[in-house]
Design a protein around this motif. Structure first.
Motif, PDB file in Angstrom:
ATOM      1  N   PHE A   1     -41.530  -0.016  19.538  1.00 53.99           N
ATOM      2  CA  PHE A   1     -40.994   1.341  19.700  1.00 53.99           C
ATOM      3  C   PHE A   1     -41.967   2.252  20.461  1.00 53.99           C
ATOM      4  O   PHE A   1     -41.553   3.081  21.265  1.00 53.99           O
ATOM      5  CB  PHE A   1     -40.702   1.908  18.305  1.00 53.99           C
ATOM      6  N   ILE A   2     -43.254   2.056  20.222  1.00 56.96           N
ATOM      7  CA  ILE A   2     -44.282   2.913  20.826  1.00 56.96           C
ATOM      8  C   ILE A   2     -44.371   2.780  22.345  1.00 56.96           C
ATOM      9  O   ILE A   2     -45.001   3.609  23.000  1.00 56.96           O
ATOM     10  CB  ILE A   2     -45.667   2.595  20.230  1.00 56.96           C
ATOM     11  N   TYR A   3     -43.756   1.745  22.900  1.00 53.15           N
ATOM     12  CA  TYR A   3     -43.832   1.556  24.366  1.00 53.15           C
ATOM     13  C   TYR A   3     -42.665   2.214  25.093  1.00 53.15           C
ATOM     14  O   TYR A   3     -42.542   2.087  26.308  1.00 53.15           O
ATOM     15  CB  TYR A   3     -43.889   0.067  24.705  1.00 53.15           C
ATOM     16  N   LEU A   4     -41.797   2.883  24.350  1.00 58.73           N
ATOM     17  CA  LEU A   4     -40.686   3.591  25.002  1.00 58.73           C
ATOM     18  C   LEU A   4     -41.232   4.823  25.720  1.00 58.73           C
ATOM     19  O   LEU A   4     -42.324   5.303  25.402  1.00 58.73           O
ATOM     20  CB  LEU A   4     -39.653   4.016  23.958  1.00 58.73           C
ATOM     21  N   PRO A   5     -40.447   5.357  26.667  1.00 58.37           N
ATOM     22  CA  PRO A   5     -40.905   6.587  27.335  1.00 58.37           C
ATOM     23  C   PRO A   5     -41.129   7.700  26.299  1.00 58.37           C
ATOM     24  O   PRO A   5     -40.389   7.769  25.313  1.00 58.37           O
ATOM     25  CB  PRO A   5     -39.725   6.938  28.261  1.00 58.37           C
ATOM     26  N   PRO A   6     -42.122   8.549  26.524  1.00 59.29           N
ATOM     27  CA  PRO A   6     -42.451   9.590  25.537  1.00 59.29           C
ATOM     28  C   PRO A   6     -41.251  10.458  25.142  1.00 59.29           C
ATOM     29  O   PRO A   6     -41.148  10.864  23.978  1.00 59.29           O
ATOM     30  CB  PRO A   6     -43.511  10.438  26.256  1.00 59.29           C
ATOM     31  N   GLU A   7     -40.343  10.705  26.097  1.00 58.01           N
ATOM     32  CA  GLU A   7     -39.184  11.562  25.772  1.00 58.01           C
ATOM     33  C   GLU A   7     -38.322  10.904  24.706  1.00 58.01           C
ATOM     34  O   GLU A   7     -37.785  11.577  23.815  1.00 58.01           O
ATOM     35  CB  GLU A   7     -38.297  11.836  26.999  1.00 58.01           C
ATOM     36  N   ALA A   8     -38.133   9.583  24.833  1.00 58.26           N
ATOM     37  CA  ALA A   8     -37.305   8.856  23.858  1.00 58.26           C
ATOM     38  C   ALA A   8     -37.975   8.871  22.481  1.00 58.26           C
ATOM     39  O   ALA A   8     -37.316   9.064  21.454  1.00 58.26           O
ATOM     40  CB  ALA A   8     -37.087   7.420  24.323  1.00 58.26           C
ATOM     41  N   ILE A   9     -39.284   8.688  22.469  1.00 60.74           N
ATOM     42  CA  ILE A   9     -40.021   8.713  21.200  1.00 60.74           C
ATOM     43  C   ILE A   9     -39.926  10.105  20.561  1.00 60.74           C
ATOM     44  O   ILE A   9     -39.617  10.250  19.381  1.00 60.74           O
ATOM     45  CB  ILE A   9     -41.502   8.328  21.426  1.00 60.74           C
ATOM     46  N   ASP A  10     -40.165  11.129  21.379  1.00 57.69           N
ATOM     47  CA  ASP A  10     -40.150  12.499  20.854  1.00 57.69           C
ATOM     48  C   ASP A  10     -38.779  12.885  20.322  1.00 57.69           C
ATOM     49  O   ASP A  10     -38.665  13.597  19.324  1.00 57.69           O
ATOM     50  CB  ASP A  10     -40.568  13.499  21.945  1.00 57.69           C
ATOM     51  N   ARG A  11     -37.748  12.397  21.014  1.00 59.18           N
ATOM     52  CA  ARG A  11     -36.390  12.760  20.593  1.00 59.18           C
ATOM     53  C   ARG A  11     -36.117  12.223  19.182  1.00 59.18           C
ATOM     54  O   ARG A  11     -35.610  12.949  18.329  1.00 59.18           O
ATOM     55  CB  ARG A  11     -35.368  12.197  21.588  1.00 59.18           C
ATOM     56  N   LEU A  12     -36.463  10.975  18.960  1.00 60.72           N
ATOM     57  CA  LEU A  12     -36.234  10.409  17.622  1.00 60.72           C
ATOM     58  C   LEU A  12     -37.180  11.062  16.610  1.00 60.72           C
ATOM     59  O   LEU A  12     -36.770  11.424  15.502  1.00 60.72           O
ATOM     60  CB  LEU A  12     -36.444   8.891  17.637  1.00 60.72           C
ATOM     61  N   ARG A  13     -38.419  11.265  17.013  1.00 59.66           N
ATOM     62  CA  ARG A  13     -39.420  11.837  16.104  1.00 59.66           C
ATOM     63  C   ARG A  13     -39.023  13.223  15.609  1.00 59.66           C
ATOM     64  O   ARG A  13     -39.351  13.612  14.489  1.00 59.66           O
ATOM     65  CB  ARG A  13     -40.766  11.906  16.828  1.00 59.66           C
TER      66      ARG A  13
ATOM     67  N   ARG B   1     -51.961   0.022  16.452  1.00 60.23           N
ATOM     68  CA  ARG B   1     -52.344   0.831  15.282  1.00 60.23           C
ATOM     69  C   ARG B   1     -52.621   2.276  15.699  1.00 60.23           C
ATOM     70  O   ARG B   1     -52.176   3.214  15.050  1.00 60.23           O
ATOM     71  CB  ARG B   1     -53.627   0.266  14.658  1.00 60.23           C
ATOM     72  N   ARG B   2     -53.357   2.413  16.770  1.00 61.78           N
ATOM     73  CA  ARG B   2     -53.713   3.757  17.248  1.00 61.78           C
ATOM     74  C   ARG B   2     -52.453   4.554  17.581  1.00 61.78           C
ATOM     75  O   ARG B   2     -52.311   5.723  17.210  1.00 61.78           O
ATOM     76  CB  ARG B   2     -54.598   3.630  18.500  1.00 61.78           C
ATOM     77  N   ARG B   3     -51.512   3.885  18.256  1.00 67.45           N
ATOM     78  CA  ARG B   3     -50.305   4.601  18.678  1.00 67.45           C
ATOM     79  C   ARG B   3     -49.377   4.929  17.505  1.00 67.45           C
ATOM     80  O   ARG B   3     -48.781   5.998  17.462  1.00 67.45           O
ATOM     81  CB  ARG B   3     -49.541   3.762  19.707  1.00 67.45           C
ATOM     82  N   TYR B   4     -49.251   3.991  16.578  1.00 66.04           N
ATOM     83  CA  TYR B   4     -48.404   4.264  15.401  1.00 66.04           C
ATOM     84  C   TYR B   4     -48.950   5.467  14.637  1.00 66.04           C
ATOM     85  O   TYR B   4     -48.220   6.356  14.230  1.00 66.04           O
ATOM     86  CB  TYR B   4     -48.375   3.068  14.444  1.00 66.04           C
ATOM     87  N   GLN B   5     -50.259   5.447  14.440  1.00 62.55           N
ATOM     88  CA  GLN B   5     -50.931   6.511  13.685  1.00 62.55           C
ATOM     89  C   GLN B   5     -50.683   7.862  14.350  1.00 62.55           C
ATOM     90  O   GLN B   5     -50.452   8.862  13.683  1.00 62.55           O
ATOM     91  CB  GLN B   5     -52.432   6.199  13.667  1.00 62.55           C
ATOM     92  N   GLU B   6     -50.727   7.840  15.682  1.00 69.29           N
ATOM     93  CA  GLU B   6     -50.600   9.068  16.452  1.00 69.29           C
ATOM     94  C   GLU B   6     -49.228   9.708  16.285  1.00 69.29           C
ATOM     95  O   GLU B   6     -49.100  10.927  16.221  1.00 69.29           O
ATOM     96  CB  GLU B   6     -50.831   8.715  17.927  1.00 69.29           C
ATOM     97  N   LEU B   7     -48.200   8.869  16.231  1.00 64.05           N
ATOM     98  CA  LEU B   7     -46.863   9.461  16.207  1.00 64.05           C
ATOM     99  C   LEU B   7     -46.300   9.656  14.807  1.00 64.05           C
ATOM    100  O   LEU B   7     -45.325  10.375  14.610  1.00 64.05           O
ATOM    101  CB  LEU B   7     -45.884   8.642  17.064  1.00 64.05           C
TER     102      LEU B   7
END
Lengths: 128, 223
Positions: free
Chosen positions: B112-124, B183-189
């Protein structure tokens, strides 16, 4: 003794039993008058109507404790909100979490009274 | 205390590595009345509809994706991520159409963390994002599991073969780097992190998971 040390030493012993009816009234007042509702509304799904339920739940699950200080001479009630970070360690909402760590025993639940010394200690901590 | 109704988070996404308990906890939340959406299953279903790929199982999917040193891998990786993005967008839209009190748990993929930031932010912005974390000490076991029972893995550039290095040697060397970066990316989001020892605490259940995550999320607001 620094402010932080003083709080760590004293806050755990700050619990005085209150009349249950009075405790309920103060808790409800603390929930209704929570001054950081806008911040919680930034969380997904939180609204003006839901925030009181969220606070109630956090109190029931001991993630949030409310300290009150009552100045009799001026008939003034001050409420402070303590958020559990880990174990007995809490921060005070509105104060710098990097500077303030308060130890509150798990025996203290919901509401507790801050004595004059503890209250004055907290007043010395700069606001965020 | 008042007897007024209290509530736990009703929109949740579980993130983390493969095998850390996302499916396990999503099933427990389903038992509490949550709608359960598994991104792995939805992506496999979407890819499975392409008859030319002939994908019927996770193992087929892993075989189709291949290893990062294989020639076909970059294209398969990009195709997989395209589908994952589409599935994520569809889920975000579905969330908006549901009744506000409909509870949903999204079991995300490890990638999931490799999706474009917009897609991640939208779900987040629509869910409480809970990272089920694993400790670096578990890396070796995860590598072993990956080698014995490969799943489709998005490497996201973490595989870097050195000159003269055998592909499988490079893969073993790079796998811990892949995990560390994830791990770093999961933690970040994440809004909240629940580690494995906590998950294994006696009496820990789906309701406690939600409560703990919610408390962390609130703490994050005031940090």
């Amino acid at each position: 003794m620094s402010t932080e040390q003083a709080l760590q030493t004293n806050a755990a012993s700050a619990h005085h039993r209150l009349d249950q009816g009075l405790e309920e009234v103060i808790l409800q007042y603390a929930i209704r008058s929570f001054p950081y509702t806008e911040a919680l509304k930034t969380l997904p799904g939180q609204t003006d109507e839901r925030v009181p339920h969220l606070l109630t739940r956090l109190i029931q699950k001991e993630s949030l404790k409310i300290g009150f200080h009552y100045e009799e001479m001026q008939d003034r009630l001050t409420l402070l909100y303590f958020l559990r970070i880990e174990g007995d360690t809490h921060t005070v909402i509105g104060l710098d979490p990097d500077r303030v760590r308060v130890s509150i025993s798990s025996e203290v639940q919901g509401l507790f009274r801050l004595d004059d010394e503890q209250y004055l200690d907290i007043l010395q901590i700069p606001l965020v | 205390m008042s007897s007024e109704p209290t509530e736990l988070p009703g929109r949740v996404a579980l993130v983390g590595m493969s095998g850390v308990g996302k499916s396990h906890w999503s099933q427990h939340l389903e038992a509490l009345g949550f709608l359960r959406w598994s991104c792995d299953e939805l992506i496999a279903e979407a890819l499975g509809q392409d008859a030319s790929l002939d994908l019927r199982s996770t193992r087929d999917l892993a075989r189709w994706m291949g290893h990062p040193y294989e020639r076909r891998y970059p294209e398969a990786e990009a195709t997989y991520l395209r589908w994952e993005e589409r599935v994520t967008e569809t889920l975000c839209e579905r969330l908006n159409t549901l009744a506000p009190d409909q509870k949903v748990v999204i079991d995300t993929t490890g990638s999931f963390i490799y999706l474009p930031p917009e897609a991640i932010d939208r779900l987040r912005s629509q869910v409480l994002m809970i990272y089920l974390s694993s400790a670096p000490e578990q890396d070796q076991q995860m590598l072993q599991t990956f080698l014995e029972d490969p799943k489709p893995v998005i490497w996201g550039g973490a595989y870097q073969r050195q000159p003269e290095e055998a592909p499988d040697v490079a893969l073993r060397r790079c796998y811990p780097l892949l995990l560390a970066e994830r791990r770093r990316r999961y933690q970040e989001l994440a809004h909240a992190v629940i580690d494995l020892p906590t998950q294994r605490t006696s009496g820990f259940d789906a309701e406690k998971l939600l409560h703990l995550a919610q408390a962390q999320q609130v703490a994050q607001v005031f940090s």
